[in-house]
Scaffold this motif. Structure first.
Motif, PDB file in Angstrom:
ATOM      1  N   ALA A   1       7.020  -2.443  -6.123  1.00 34.19           N
ATOM      2  CA  ALA A   1       6.812  -2.132  -4.885  1.00 34.19           C
ATOM      3  C   ALA A   1       6.912  -1.079  -4.240  1.00 34.19           C
ATOM      4  CB  ALA A   1       7.537  -3.336  -3.974  1.00 34.19           C
ATOM      5  N   LEU A   2       7.750  -0.082  -4.956  1.00 31.96           N
ATOM      6  CA  LEU A   2       8.056   1.202  -4.754  1.00 31.96           C
ATOM      7  C   LEU A   2       6.871   2.219  -4.854  1.00 31.96           C
ATOM      8  CD1 LEU A   2      11.685   1.412  -5.826  1.00 31.96           C
ATOM      9  CD2 LEU A   2      10.910   1.207  -3.525  1.00 31.96           C
ATOM     10  N   MET A   3       5.736   1.774  -5.508  1.00 29.62           N
ATOM     11  CA  MET A   3       4.585   2.643  -5.821  1.00 29.62           C
ATOM     12  C   MET A   3       3.892   3.052  -4.735  1.00 29.62           C
ATOM     13  SD  MET A   3       4.905   2.967  -9.088  1.00 29.62           S
ATOM     14  CE  MET A   3       3.562   3.920  -9.601  1.00 29.62           C
ATOM     15  N   GLY A   4       3.656   4.319  -4.469  1.00 31.05           N
ATOM     16  CA  GLY A   4       3.075   4.771  -3.325  1.00 31.05           C
ATOM     17  C   GLY A   4       3.761   5.347  -2.257  1.00 31.05           C
ATOM     18  N   ARG A   5       5.361   4.754  -2.054  1.00 32.25           N
ATOM     19  CA  ARG A   5       6.151   4.783  -1.000  1.00 32.25           C
ATOM     20  C   ARG A   5       6.797   6.316  -0.986  1.00 32.25           C
ATOM     21  NH1 ARG A   5       8.791   0.216   0.716  1.00 32.25           N
ATOM     22  NH2 ARG A   5       9.399   1.282   2.229  1.00 32.25           N
TER      23      ARG A   5
ATOM     24  N   VAL B   1       9.395  12.873  -0.739  1.00 31.05           N
ATOM     25  CA  VAL B   1       8.584  12.828  -1.871  1.00 31.05           C
ATOM     26  C   VAL B   1       8.020  11.504  -1.878  1.00 31.05           C
ATOM     27  CG1 VAL B   1      10.237  14.136  -3.502  1.00 31.05           C
ATOM     28  CG2 VAL B   1      10.767  11.842  -3.147  1.00 31.05           C
ATOM     29  N   LYS B   2       6.884  11.374  -2.846  1.00 30.35           N
ATOM     30  CA  LYS B   2       5.929  10.340  -3.118  1.00 30.35           C
ATOM     31  C   LYS B   2       6.277   9.640  -4.461  1.00 30.35           C
ATOM     32  CE  LYS B   2       1.352   8.226  -2.450  1.00 30.35           C
ATOM     33  NZ  LYS B   2      -0.035   8.687  -1.963  1.00 30.35           N
ATOM     34  N   VAL B   3       6.515   8.323  -4.468  1.00 32.03           N
ATOM     35  CA  VAL B   3       6.639   7.876  -5.644  1.00 32.03           C
ATOM     36  C   VAL B   3       5.044   7.672  -6.403  1.00 32.03           C
ATOM     37  CG1 VAL B   3       7.057   5.845  -7.072  1.00 32.03           C
ATOM     38  CG2 VAL B   3       8.593   6.432  -4.969  1.00 32.03           C
ATOM     39  N   VAL B   4       4.893   8.136  -7.668  1.00 26.67           N
ATOM     40  CA  VAL B   4       3.472   8.203  -8.373  1.00 26.67           C
ATOM     41  C   VAL B   4       3.716   7.411  -9.528  1.00 26.67           C
ATOM     42  CG1 VAL B   4       2.910  10.244  -7.327  1.00 26.67           C
ATOM     43  CG2 VAL B   4       4.009  10.511  -9.542  1.00 26.67           C
ATOM     44  N   GLY B   5       4.893   6.831 -10.007  1.00 27.20           N
ATOM     45  CA  GLY B   5       4.998   6.307 -11.077  1.00 27.20           C
ATOM     46  C   GLY B   5       6.402   5.586 -11.519  1.00 27.20           C
ATOM     47  N   ARG B   6       6.763   4.890 -12.533  1.00 34.33           N
ATOM     48  CA  ARG B   6       8.164   4.638 -13.013  1.00 34.33           C
ATOM     49  C   ARG B   6       8.026   4.353 -14.219  1.00 34.33           C
ATOM     50  NH1 ARG B   6       9.485  -0.788 -13.632  1.00 34.33           N
ATOM     51  NH2 ARG B   6       7.953  -2.243 -13.259  1.00 34.33           N
ATOM     52  N   ASP B   7       9.401   4.346 -14.924  1.00 33.71           N
ATOM     53  CA  ASP B   7       9.609   4.275 -16.472  1.00 33.71           C
ATOM     54  C   ASP B   7      10.786   3.360 -16.193  1.00 33.71           C
ATOM     55  OD1 ASP B   7       9.680   4.266 -19.021  1.00 33.71           O
ATOM     56  OD2 ASP B   7      10.597   5.910 -19.357  1.00 33.71           O
ATOM     57  N   SER B   8      10.734   2.107 -16.464  1.00 28.31           N
ATOM     58  CA  SER B   8      11.911   1.126 -15.958  1.00 28.31           C
ATOM     59  C   SER B   8      12.328   1.253 -14.667  1.00 28.31           C
ATOM     60  CB  SER B   8      12.988   1.339 -17.241  1.00 28.31           C
ATOM     61  OG  SER B   8      13.973   0.373 -17.051  1.00 28.31           O
ATOM     62  N   ILE B   9      13.550   1.845 -14.511  1.00 30.70           N
ATOM     63  CA  ILE B   9      14.020   1.804 -13.057  1.00 30.70           C
ATOM     64  C   ILE B   9      14.299   3.411 -12.642  1.00 30.70           C
ATOM     65  CG2 ILE B   9      15.192  -0.336 -13.008  1.00 30.70           C
ATOM     66  CD1 ILE B   9      17.730   1.340 -13.389  1.00 30.70           C
ATOM     67  N   ILE B  10      13.521   4.202 -13.623  1.00 26.67           N
ATOM     68  CA  ILE B  10      13.485   5.676 -13.221  1.00 26.67           C
ATOM     69  C   ILE B  10      12.208   5.912 -12.571  1.00 26.67           C
ATOM     70  CG2 ILE B  10      13.831   7.916 -14.012  1.00 26.67           C
ATOM     71  CD1 ILE B  10      15.558   6.866 -16.379  1.00 26.67           C
ATOM     72  N   LEU B  11      12.384   6.519 -11.368  1.00 26.92           N
ATOM     73  CA  LEU B  11      11.119   6.806 -10.671  1.00 26.92           C
ATOM     74  C   LEU B  11      10.467   8.103 -10.851  1.00 26.92           C
ATOM     75  CD1 LEU B  11      12.013   5.147  -7.078  1.00 26.92           C
ATOM     76  CD2 LEU B  11      10.894   4.190  -8.938  1.00 26.92           C
ATOM     77  N   THR B  12       9.020   8.120 -10.949  1.00 28.83           N
ATOM     78  CA  THR B  12       8.377   9.620 -10.983  1.00 28.83           C
ATOM     79  C   THR B  12       7.999   9.972  -9.700  1.00 28.83           C
ATOM     80  OG1 THR B  12       7.712   9.212 -13.099  1.00 28.83           O
ATOM     81  CG2 THR B  12       6.847  10.897 -12.151  1.00 28.83           C
ATOM     82  N   VAL B  13       8.339  11.272  -9.106  1.00 32.55           N
ATOM     83  CA  VAL B  13       7.795  11.350  -7.856  1.00 32.55           C
ATOM     84  C   VAL B  13       7.211  12.871  -7.736  1.00 32.55           C
ATOM     85  CG1 VAL B  13       9.707  10.085  -6.953  1.00 32.55           C
ATOM     86  CG2 VAL B  13      10.016  12.312  -7.338  1.00 32.55           C
ATOM     87  N   THR B  14       6.463  13.098  -6.644  1.00 32.79           N
ATOM     88  CA  THR B  14       5.878  14.350  -6.399  1.00 32.79           C
ATOM     89  C   THR B  14       6.273  14.789  -5.082  1.00 32.79           C
ATOM     90  OG1 THR B  14       3.937  13.191  -5.487  1.00 32.79           O
ATOM     91  CG2 THR B  14       4.228  14.024  -8.051  1.00 32.79           C
ATOM     92  N   PRO B  15       6.456  16.102  -4.538  1.00 30.79           N
ATOM     93  CA  PRO B  15       6.694  16.303  -3.240  1.00 30.79           C
ATOM     94  C   PRO B  15       5.398  16.120  -2.533  1.00 30.79           C
ATOM     95  CG  PRO B  15       6.899  18.309  -4.975  1.00 30.79           C
ATOM     96  CD  PRO B  15       6.382  16.967  -5.745  1.00 30.79           C
ATOM     97  N   VAL B  16       5.894  15.885  -1.032  1.00 28.88           N
ATOM     98  CA  VAL B  16       5.018  15.580  -0.141  1.00 28.88           C
ATOM     99  C   VAL B  16       4.807  16.779   0.766  1.00 28.88           C
ATOM    100  CG1 VAL B  16       4.517  14.189   1.929  1.00 28.88           C
ATOM    101  CG2 VAL B  16       5.389  12.959  -0.062  1.00 28.88           C
ATOM    102  N   ASN B  17       3.863  17.237   0.966  1.00 24.34           N
ATOM    103  CA  ASN B  17       3.232  18.588   1.926  1.00 24.34           C
ATOM    104  C   ASN B  17       3.346  17.958   3.162  1.00 24.34           C
ATOM    105  OD1 ASN B  17       3.080  20.017  -0.683  1.00 24.34           O
ATOM    106  ND2 ASN B  17       0.930  19.792  -0.478  1.00 24.34           N
ATOM    107  N   GLN B  18       4.430  18.534   3.952  1.00 22.11           N
ATOM    108  CA  GLN B  18       4.600  18.159   5.437  1.00 22.11           C
ATOM    109  C   GLN B  18       3.642  18.967   6.418  1.00 22.11           C
ATOM    110  OE1 GLN B  18       8.886  18.484   6.042  1.00 22.11           O
ATOM    111  NE2 GLN B  18       8.998  16.647   4.488  1.00 22.11           N
TER     112      GLN B  18
END
Length: 150
Positions: A90-94, A133-150
């Protein structure tokens, strides 16, 4: 004493109806509610029939509810359940806020809706504390994020 119970069977059916409604609150799949509606039908039938007739009305009301009412209720209230993500999916894209600096190639922490998650950066630069940051992926419970340009 038997006469008292026979003349007040409506109380038993009301109790069964309310108990089933309370149990339905714990499940939410509209299965136990059908037993409650069957008990309501038996409650209505108490002045017109004896205990065996009330049992028949209860069973018939429950079966009819399971066959006709429950599918409609499930379709109406659980429209998007088949594609509803849960838990970490449910965190994907958040979006969240960095709570511990995410060093490129290493871990940091991200806060999303009050929960703190371990995260890695998909970017090649460090992400400082307080950055969005925006969640773009996950590996188990470790999220992969990218910075959000404000």
């Amino acid at each position: 004493m038997i006469e008292y119970f026979q003349s007040n069977m409506w109380q038993l059916w009301l109790l069964v109806c309310l108990l089933c409604l309370i149990l339905e609150l714990t499940s939410g799949d509209f299965f136990i509610m059908c037993f409650s509606l069957g008990a309501l039908a038996a409650l209505v039938a108490t002045p017109f029939t004896g205990f065996v007739g009330q049992l028949v009305v209860w069973m018939l009301g429950t079966v009819l509810c399971l066959l006709f009412v429950r599918p409609v209720m499930l379709k109406y209230f659980h429209k998007k359940d088949s594609d509803r993500p849960s838990n970490a999916d449910a965190l994907m894209g958040r979006t969240g806020t960095v709570s511990q600096t995410i060093v490129a190639g290493d871990h940091g922490r991200v806060k999303i809706d009050g929960d703190d998650w371990k995260a890695v950066s998909a970017a090649t630069t460090d992400i400082p504390v307080g950055a969005k940051v925006k969640v773009v992926g996950r590996d188990s419970i470790i999220l992969t994020v990218t910075p959000v340009n404000q």
